[in-house]
Design an enzyme around this catalytic site. Sequence first.
Site, PDB file in Angstrom:
ATOM      1  N   LYS A   1       2.143  14.313  -5.325  1.00  0.00           N
ATOM      2  CA  LYS A   1       2.966  13.149  -4.946  1.00  0.00           C
ATOM      3  C   LYS A   1       2.805  12.115  -6.045  1.00  0.00           C
ATOM      4  O   LYS A   1       1.691  11.768  -6.424  1.00  0.00           O
ATOM      5  CB  LYS A   1       2.506  12.579  -3.601  1.00  0.00           C
ATOM      6  CG  LYS A   1       3.367  11.418  -3.105  1.00  0.00           C
ATOM      7  CD  LYS A   1       3.001  11.023  -1.662  1.00  0.00           C
ATOM      8  CE  LYS A   1       4.001  10.015  -1.108  1.00  0.00           C
ATOM      9  NZ  LYS A   1       3.795   8.662  -1.625  1.00  0.00           N
TER      10      LYS A   1
ATOM     11  N   HIS B   1       7.986   9.516  -5.065  1.00  0.00           N
ATOM     12  CA  HIS B   1       8.189   8.158  -4.545  1.00  0.00           C
ATOM     13  C   HIS B   1       9.059   7.449  -5.577  1.00  0.00           C
ATOM     14  O   HIS B   1       8.609   7.188  -6.693  1.00  0.00           O
ATOM     15  CB  HIS B   1       6.852   7.444  -4.358  1.00  0.00           C
ATOM     16  CG  HIS B   1       6.975   6.097  -3.710  1.00  0.00           C
ATOM     17  ND1 HIS B   1       5.909   5.436  -3.157  1.00  0.00           N
ATOM     18  CD2 HIS B   1       8.048   5.298  -3.513  1.00  0.00           C
ATOM     19  CE1 HIS B   1       6.315   4.278  -2.652  1.00  0.00           C
ATOM     20  NE2 HIS B   1       7.609   4.180  -2.880  1.00  0.00           N
TER      21      HIS B   1
ATOM     22  N   GLY C   1       7.511   7.328   5.369  1.00  0.00           N
ATOM     23  CA  GLY C   1       6.231   6.659   5.525  1.00  0.00           C
ATOM     24  C   GLY C   1       6.250   5.623   6.626  1.00  0.00           C
ATOM     25  O   GLY C   1       6.160   5.936   7.809  1.00  0.00           O
ATOM     26  N   ARG C   2       6.396   4.360   6.235  1.00  0.00           N
ATOM     27  CA  ARG C   2       6.217   3.264   7.193  1.00  0.00           C
ATOM     28  C   ARG C   2       7.155   3.344   8.391  1.00  0.00           C
ATOM     29  O   ARG C   2       6.778   2.994   9.503  1.00  0.00           O
ATOM     30  CB  ARG C   2       6.395   1.923   6.476  1.00  0.00           C
ATOM     31  CG  ARG C   2       5.206   1.560   5.599  1.00  0.00           C
ATOM     32  CD  ARG C   2       5.509   0.398   4.685  1.00  0.00           C
ATOM     33  NE  ARG C   2       6.532   0.752   3.709  1.00  0.00           N
ATOM     34  CZ  ARG C   2       7.210  -0.132   2.992  1.00  0.00           C
ATOM     35  NH1 ARG C   2       6.999  -1.413   3.163  1.00  0.00           N
ATOM     36  NH2 ARG C   2       8.100   0.274   2.110  1.00  0.00           N
TER      37      ARG C   2
ATOM     38  N   CYS D   1      -0.696   6.297  -5.898  1.00  0.00           N
ATOM     39  CA  CYS D   1      -1.268   5.075  -5.323  1.00  0.00           C
ATOM     40  C   CYS D   1      -1.589   4.077  -6.431  1.00  0.00           C
ATOM     41  O   CYS D   1      -2.296   4.407  -7.383  1.00  0.00           O
ATOM     42  CB  CYS D   1      -2.531   5.390  -4.521  1.00  0.00           C
ATOM     43  SG  CYS D   1      -3.278   3.898  -3.839  1.00  0.00           S
TER      44      CYS D   1
ATOM     45  N   PRO E   1       1.285  10.420   3.660  1.00  0.00           N
ATOM     46  CA  PRO E   1      -0.115  10.002   3.805  1.00  0.00           C
ATOM     47  C   PRO E   1      -0.197   8.488   3.717  1.00  0.00           C
ATOM     48  O   PRO E   1       0.310   7.894   2.769  1.00  0.00           O
ATOM     49  CB  PRO E   1      -0.808  10.660   2.600  1.00  0.00           C
ATOM     50  CG  PRO E   1       0.280  10.923   1.613  1.00  0.00           C
ATOM     51  CD  PRO E   1       1.563  11.046   2.372  1.00  0.00           C
TER      52      PRO E   1
ATOM     53  N   GLY F   1      10.349   6.928  -0.093  1.00  0.00           N
ATOM     54  CA  GLY F   1      10.497   5.518  -0.445  1.00  0.00           C
ATOM     55  C   GLY F   1      11.708   4.862   0.194  1.00  0.00           C
ATOM     56  O   GLY F   1      12.844   5.228  -0.104  1.00  0.00           O
ATOM     57  N   GLY F   2      11.469   3.914   1.094  1.00  0.00           N
ATOM     58  CA  GLY F   2      12.533   3.083   1.633  1.00  0.00           C
ATOM     59  C   GLY F   2      13.514   3.774   2.557  1.00  0.00           C
ATOM     60  O   GLY F   2      14.592   3.239   2.824  1.00  0.00           O
TER      61      GLY F   2
END
Length: 283
Positions: free
Chosen positions: A125, A157, A219-220, A86, A3, A198-199
């Site tokens: 999460k 994460h 994610g990104r 978050c 998300p 993560g990463g």
Amino acid sequence: VAPMMDWTDRHCRYFHRLLTRHALLYTEMVTSGALVHGDVARHLHYNAQEHPLALQLGGSEPADLAHCARLGEQWGYDEINLNCGCPSERVQRGAFGACLMAEPQLVADCVKAMVDVVSVPVTVKHRIGIDRTESYDFVRDFVGTVAQAGCRVFIVHARNAWLKGLSPKENREIPPLRYELAYRLKQDFADLTICVNGGITRNEQIATHLRQLDGVMIGREAYHNPWLMADWDQVFFGAAPVERSREAVEAQMCDYMARQAAEHGTPWATIARHMLGLRHGLP
């Protein structure tokens, strides 16, 4: 696919679904207040093609979250996920996100309230710690407490969330990644589904993590380099190979944008912005 606020809207998810049929997609975080007091349809509307699809909620009031989880199930979402990761100060002021990790019993109460009213999975999460707390015991006790309330899936994460002094962007980059803590959680809670986030930027890394864990969340990299997903169904889900090209995906998206413009007046640019990475790395 993780998300991501302002990114993983329904148009982005429609695009991602053209690249992978089987990966689980997540909505942007929707706050419980937005669903209790706001326009439910605006926040929960999606395209039928997006399944399997998880709704991520942000909140800390068990009754409100139960109401929102029920709405999510009624709208047909396949999973309800609670955001305990978050680090943004705006989210902290609402008393949810990563700061909830300091109150595992409250998270357990929230999870139980949701589990009691829906039949779809309720998942969490979270981070591995908050601020400078580097102890494995902190995240182990958090997972243990929340699992007792009926949560069977934890997406880790693998960084701390520093609640003061770092922006959300810096919080995704500066606290060190410690995947080994996710691995220890799986060893200590073998019956739970433990996923890592993560990463992670390459399919080789995904494969490495899957030797130790049950799932990987991207994610990104999935957003900026979406073609990474084009092999996932075959490599990770055992699906038959599919011939697809960037040009064909782009043509499908043009059809989709034309439909959205005709039916809803949605400007093409609102949708096309999610496709900017389609030719990432190509000359």
